[in-house]
Design an enzyme around this catalytic site. Structure first.
Site, short mmCIF file in Angstrom:
data_model
loop_
_atom_site.label_atom_id
_atom_site.label_comp_id
_atom_site.label_asym_id
_atom_site.label_seq_id
_atom_site.Cartn_x
_atom_site.Cartn_y
_atom_site.Cartn_z
N THR A 79 -17.47 -0.90 -13.48
CA THR A 79 -17.46 -1.87 -12.41
C THR A 79 -17.87 -3.06 -13.26
O THR A 79 -18.98 -3.20 -13.78
CB THR A 79 -18.14 -1.42 -11.01
OG1 THR A 79 -18.20 -2.59 -10.53
CG2 THR A 79 -19.48 -1.02 -11.59
N SER A 80 -17.39 -4.09 -12.89
CA SER A 80 -17.62 -5.40 -13.29
C SER A 80 -19.07 -6.04 -12.77
O SER A 80 -19.71 -7.03 -13.34
CB SER A 80 -16.63 -6.55 -13.28
OG SER A 80 -16.48 -6.75 -11.85
N ASN B 179 -13.42 2.46 -5.59
CA ASN B 179 -11.91 2.89 -5.59
C ASN B 179 -11.63 3.37 -4.41
O ASN B 179 -12.21 4.19 -3.57
CB ASN B 179 -11.97 3.58 -6.75
CG ASN B 179 -12.52 3.04 -8.18
OD1 ASN B 179 -12.39 2.07 -8.10
ND2 ASN B 179 -12.63 3.83 -8.98
N VAL B 180 -10.22 3.17 -3.89
CA VAL B 180 -9.64 3.77 -2.81
C VAL B 180 -8.69 5.00 -2.94
O VAL B 180 -8.25 5.42 -2.23
CB VAL B 180 -8.88 2.65 -1.92
CG1 VAL B 180 -9.67 1.46 -1.47
CG2 VAL B 180 -7.81 2.02 -3.03
N HIS C 22 -14.83 0.82 0.01
CA HIS C 22 -13.89 -0.18 0.28
C HIS C 22 -12.45 0.53 1.11
O HIS C 22 -11.55 -0.01 0.98
CB HIS C 22 -13.33 -0.72 -0.96
CG HIS C 22 -14.40 -1.74 -1.67
ND1 HIS C 22 -14.48 -2.09 -2.69
CD2 HIS C 22 -15.55 -2.14 -1.00
CE1 HIS C 22 -15.57 -2.62 -3.02
NE2 HIS C 22 -16.22 -2.85 -2.05
N TYR D 27 0.93 -1.30 -0.24
CA TYR D 27 0.04 -0.08 -0.03
C TYR D 27 0.82 1.38 0.03
O TYR D 27 0.36 2.23 -0.64
CB TYR D 27 -0.92 -0.05 1.08
CG TYR D 27 -2.11 -1.12 0.96
CD1 TYR D 27 -3.03 -0.96 0.26
CD2 TYR D 27 -2.04 -2.33 1.55
CE1 TYR D 27 -4.07 -1.86 -0.15
CE2 TYR D 27 -3.06 -3.08 1.30
CZ TYR D 27 -4.03 -2.84 0.23
OH TYR D 27 -4.86 -4.00 0.29
#
Length: 231
Positions: free
Chosen positions: A172-173, A89-90, A106, A55
């Site tokens: 997005t899937s 998304n982050v 998330h 990260y």
């Protein structure tokens, strides 16, 4: 006159155009790492040094990229609609583009939290290391909702979705739950707009649906044109 509410669910596809790599199309690998090693509580307990470094690298990468046209058009739409973004998304690209109402399902890359007290959250733009503690000397961890963890913002996301006049799904899937299930909380009369270069068939959908099989930036141009017809 009150603005109509546009609720938008965004995923990895909108950030990919800015150069942020995702694990969406790469067999469970994220920047060369197995997702189970860097995005699960088990991965953290097994090798926290690896997870922190992973990260830290993502944080560095985020400084090198910028919002793209898809992010920018969403921000521009606030002039005409009450826009609420719910993102998987982050990254902070929506905020940097100018969007003012962004709910991160998330977690956020530029925040960390206590490993013991989930309500102890700090803004964090540099590297996270061993010995970075909360006020009770507990190690800090990335403020990311890992696979297998609860999604604290889910109830708020559901409430926002229920009040949408228009609902858009971008990049997005629709495979990651519970985020993918938000669409089921829309009013059945609420139009849904779906932007993705590889759109899937949405099962049991009652709503009016318009699909733009495009990358996010191109799809957002079309969506903006469509939505402005209602002004």
């Amino acid at each position: 006159m009150m603005k109509k509410k546009l609720v938008v669910l965004t995923g990895a596809g909108i950030s990919a155009e800015s150069g942020i790599k995702t694990f969406r199309d790469s067999d469970g690998l994220w920047e060369g790492h197995n997702v189970l090693d860097v995005a699960t509580p088990e991965g953290w307990y097994k090798n926290p040094a690896l997870v922190m470094d992973f990260y830290n690298q993502r944080r560095k990468q985020l400084k090198e990229v910028n919002p793209n046209l898809g992010h920018q058009i969403l921000a521009e739409l606030e002039s005409h609609f009450e826009v609420q973004i719910i993102t998987q998304n982050v990254d902070d690209l929506h905020e940097r583009a100018g969007s003012t109402n962004v709910l991160h399902l998330h977690g956020e890359l530029l925040k960390v939290r206590s490993t013991v007290n989930p309500n102890f959250i700090l803004d964090w733009k540099e590297d996270l290391n061993f010995g970075d503690f909360d006020t009770d000397q507990n190690q800090l961890r990335p403020h990311i909702v890992w696979f297998g963890e609860e999604v604290p913002a889910l109830d708020e996301a559901i409430s926002l979705t229920e009040t949408a006049d228009y609902f858009a799904v971008i990049g997005t899937s629709l495979q990651v739950y519970p985020a993918a299930g938000l669409i089921d909380f829309t009013n059945s009369k609420t139009p849904i707009y779906y932007i993705d270069p590889k759109p899937i068939k949405i099962p049991n959908l009652r709503n009016p649906l318009q699909v733009f099989p495009e990358v996010a930036s191109e799809g957002m141009k079309l969506l903006k044109k469509e939505l402005l017809r209602f002004i």
